[in-house]
Design a protein around this motif. Structure first.
Motif, PDB file in Angstrom:
ATOM      1  N   GLY A   1       0.858  -1.112   0.097  1.00 48.32           N
ATOM      2  CA  GLY A   1      -0.151  -0.126   0.207  1.00 48.32           C
ATOM      3  C   GLY A   1       0.791   1.340   0.004  1.00 48.32           C
ATOM      4  O   GLY A   1       2.172   1.284  -0.180  1.00 48.32           O
ATOM      5  N   VAL A   2       0.113   2.116   0.086  1.00 48.04           N
ATOM      6  CA  VAL A   2       0.903   3.834   0.184  1.00 48.04           C
ATOM      7  C   VAL A   2       0.561   4.440   1.424  1.00 48.04           C
ATOM      8  O   VAL A   2      -0.460   4.487   1.995  1.00 48.04           O
ATOM      9  N   TYR A   3       1.778   4.720   2.009  1.00 43.57           N
ATOM     10  CA  TYR A   3       1.582   5.180   3.566  1.00 43.57           C
ATOM     11  C   TYR A   3       2.013   6.506   3.433  1.00 43.57           C
ATOM     12  O   TYR A   3       2.832   6.930   2.866  1.00 43.57           O
ATOM     13  N   ASP A   4       1.457   7.510   4.256  1.00 37.71           N
ATOM     14  CA  ASP A   4       1.938   9.003   4.427  1.00 37.71           C
ATOM     15  C   ASP A   4       3.262   9.096   5.275  1.00 37.71           C
ATOM     16  O   ASP A   4       3.332   8.689   6.198  1.00 37.71           O
ATOM     17  N   ALA A   5       4.075   9.849   4.392  1.00 36.72           N
ATOM     18  CA  ALA A   5       5.390   9.980   5.269  1.00 36.72           C
ATOM     19  C   ALA A   5       5.612  11.412   5.324  1.00 36.72           C
ATOM     20  O   ALA A   5       6.974  12.158   5.198  1.00 36.72           O
ATOM     21  N   SER A   6       4.524  12.236   5.014  1.00 29.55           N
ATOM     22  CA  SER A   6       4.570  13.724   5.102  1.00 29.55           C
ATOM     23  C   SER A   6       5.215  14.198   6.572  1.00 29.55           C
ATOM     24  O   SER A   6       5.114  13.672   7.555  1.00 29.55           O
ATOM     25  N   TYR A   7       5.911  15.320   6.343  1.00 30.85           N
ATOM     26  CA  TYR A   7       6.687  16.130   7.440  1.00 30.85           C
ATOM     27  C   TYR A   7       6.938  17.536   7.225  1.00 30.85           C
ATOM     28  O   TYR A   7       7.472  17.760   6.311  1.00 30.85           O
ATOM     29  N   GLU A   8       6.465  18.497   8.227  1.00 31.76           N
ATOM     30  CA  GLU A   8       6.431  19.605   8.159  1.00 31.76           C
ATOM     31  C   GLU A   8       6.065  20.328   6.861  1.00 31.76           C
ATOM     32  O   GLU A   8       6.701  21.199   6.361  1.00 31.76           O
ATOM     33  N   GLY A   9       4.842  20.020   6.455  1.00 29.60           N
ATOM     34  CA  GLY A   9       4.427  20.477   5.132  1.00 29.60           C
ATOM     35  C   GLY A   9       4.779  20.044   3.865  1.00 29.60           C
ATOM     36  O   GLY A   9       4.329  20.469   2.752  1.00 29.60           O
ATOM     37  N   ASP A  10       6.028  19.370   3.819  1.00 26.62           N
ATOM     38  CA  ASP A  10       6.405  18.438   2.778  1.00 26.62           C
ATOM     39  C   ASP A  10       5.679  17.244   2.647  1.00 26.62           C
ATOM     40  O   ASP A  10       5.942  16.206   3.318  1.00 26.62           O
ATOM     41  N   LYS A  11       4.906  17.010   1.643  1.00 32.76           N
ATOM     42  CA  LYS A  11       4.143  15.795   1.258  1.00 32.76           C
ATOM     43  C   LYS A  11       5.159  14.745   0.594  1.00 32.76           C
ATOM     44  O   LYS A  11       5.725  14.888  -0.440  1.00 32.76           O
ATOM     45  N   ALA A  12       5.135  13.523   1.425  1.00 28.57           N
ATOM     46  CA  ALA A  12       5.670  12.350   0.955  1.00 28.57           C
ATOM     47  C   ALA A  12       5.007  11.240   1.151  1.00 28.57           C
ATOM     48  O   ALA A  12       4.231  11.119   2.133  1.00 28.57           O
ATOM     49  N   VAL A  13       5.211  10.074   0.310  1.00 27.65           N
ATOM     50  CA  VAL A  13       4.637   8.954   0.490  1.00 27.65           C
ATOM     51  C   VAL A  13       5.629   7.522   0.455  1.00 27.65           C
ATOM     52  O   VAL A  13       6.607   7.933  -0.345  1.00 27.65           O
ATOM     53  N   ALA A  14       5.579   6.718   1.348  1.00 28.41           N
ATOM     54  CA  ALA A  14       6.271   5.323   1.210  1.00 28.41           C
ATOM     55  C   ALA A  14       5.147   4.410   0.417  1.00 28.41           C
ATOM     56  O   ALA A  14       4.110   4.270   1.016  1.00 28.41           O
ATOM     57  N   VAL A  15       5.714   3.827  -0.620  1.00 24.18           N
ATOM     58  CA  VAL A  15       5.103   2.739  -1.108  1.00 24.18           C
ATOM     59  C   VAL A  15       5.666   1.501  -1.013  1.00 24.18           C
ATOM     60  O   VAL A  15       6.853   1.112  -1.015  1.00 24.18           O
ATOM     61  N   ILE A  16       4.985   0.239  -0.663  1.00 24.13           N
ATOM     62  CA  ILE A  16       5.257  -0.994  -0.595  1.00 24.13           C
ATOM     63  C   ILE A  16       4.510  -1.532  -1.597  1.00 24.13           C
ATOM     64  O   ILE A  16       3.333  -1.847  -1.743  1.00 24.13           O
ATOM     65  N   ASP A  17       5.490  -2.399  -2.403  1.00 21.82           N
ATOM     66  CA  ASP A  17       4.668  -2.930  -3.717  1.00 21.82           C
ATOM     67  C   ASP A  17       4.581  -4.488  -3.450  1.00 21.82           C
ATOM     68  O   ASP A  17       4.763  -4.884  -2.322  1.00 21.82           O
ATOM     69  N   SER A  18       3.877  -5.204  -4.459  1.00 23.15           N
ATOM     70  CA  SER A  18       3.428  -6.367  -4.282  1.00 23.15           C
ATOM     71  C   SER A  18       4.764  -7.650  -4.169  1.00 23.15           C
ATOM     72  O   SER A  18       4.563  -8.497  -3.536  1.00 23.15           O
ATOM     73  N   GLN A  19       5.768  -6.971  -4.409  1.00 22.03           N
ATOM     74  CA  GLN A  19       7.109  -7.923  -4.199  1.00 22.03           C
ATOM     75  C   GLN A  19       7.786  -7.683  -2.998  1.00 22.03           C
ATOM     76  O   GLN A  19       8.944  -8.107  -2.509  1.00 22.03           O
ATOM     77  N   GLY A  20       7.126  -6.685  -2.082  1.00 19.92           N
ATOM     78  CA  GLY A  20       7.752  -6.380  -0.737  1.00 19.92           C
ATOM     79  C   GLY A  20       8.864  -5.381  -0.793  1.00 19.92           C
ATOM     80  O   GLY A  20       9.684  -5.301  -0.048  1.00 19.92           O
TER      81      GLY A  20
END
Length: 181
Positions: free
Chosen positions: A54-73
């Motif tokens: 899935g997609v996880y929020d990794a935003s911090y101090e107004g800077d939007k970022a996402v962590a993606v874990i794909d089906s291969q891990g």
């Protein structure tokens, strides 16, 4: 002739099969494999990493970022530049060293059945997602700290880690399909 008549009647009844209700199928048809000629696409096999994909929020101090874990891990970091720092563009840029979780980018998870968690291999600090009996993320574990909810944020001189347990509504495919040119 009297002896031939019962034998003839017996053979006649055996040939008819003793009657039919119209619902029986011949033995040869029952043993034939069913062939599906449909052109529907097959569903892919469920990934062993499904509980954490899935997609996880990794935003911090107004800077939007996402962590993606794909089906291969595999763990991927992206800067969602749909913010003031990124020029409000709706796309995802490749991770840079300034982005939280940069040190995790490209690493892969491995499932530990005894501990019931997915451990990110070669990660510093360590990172694991513990799974409950319903195959849902229960806890995040990093360097002996266990977080059941909220945000795990670790900042040192050379790196910044921001981890959240809950997945975003956006899909992995949506993020990968909106990479910045």
């Amino acid at each position: 002739m009297k002896k031939v008549l019962p034998v003839f009647l017996g053979l006649s009844l055996a040939a008819c099969g003793g009657g039919s209700d119209g619902n029986s199928t011949p033995k040869a048809q029952e043993q034939q494999p069913t062939v599906n000629n449909s052109t529907a696409t097959e569903q892919p096999a469920t990934s062993e990493f499904a509980p954490i994909v899935g997609v996880y929020d990794a935003s911090y101090e107004g800077d939007k970022a996402v962590a993606v874990i794909d089906s291969q891990g595999k763990y991927h970091m992206f800067d969602h530049i749909n913010d003031d720092k990124g020029g409000n563009k709706d796309c995802y840029a490749a991770a840079t060293k300034e982005l939280p979780n940069y040190s995790f980018n490209g690493l892969s998870f491995k499932y530990d059945e005894n501990l019931r968690h997915f451990q990110l291999q070669n990660a510093t600090p360590s990172l694991a997602y513990e799974i409950n009996d319903n195959n849902e993320v229960e806890y995040i574990i990093s360097d002996n700290m266990m977080i059941g909810g909220g945000t795990l944020s670790i900042k040192s001189n050379n790196q910044h880690i921001v981890i959240r347990k809950d997945k975003l509504a956006v899909s992995v495919e949506d993020v990968l399909g909106k990479k910045c040119a």
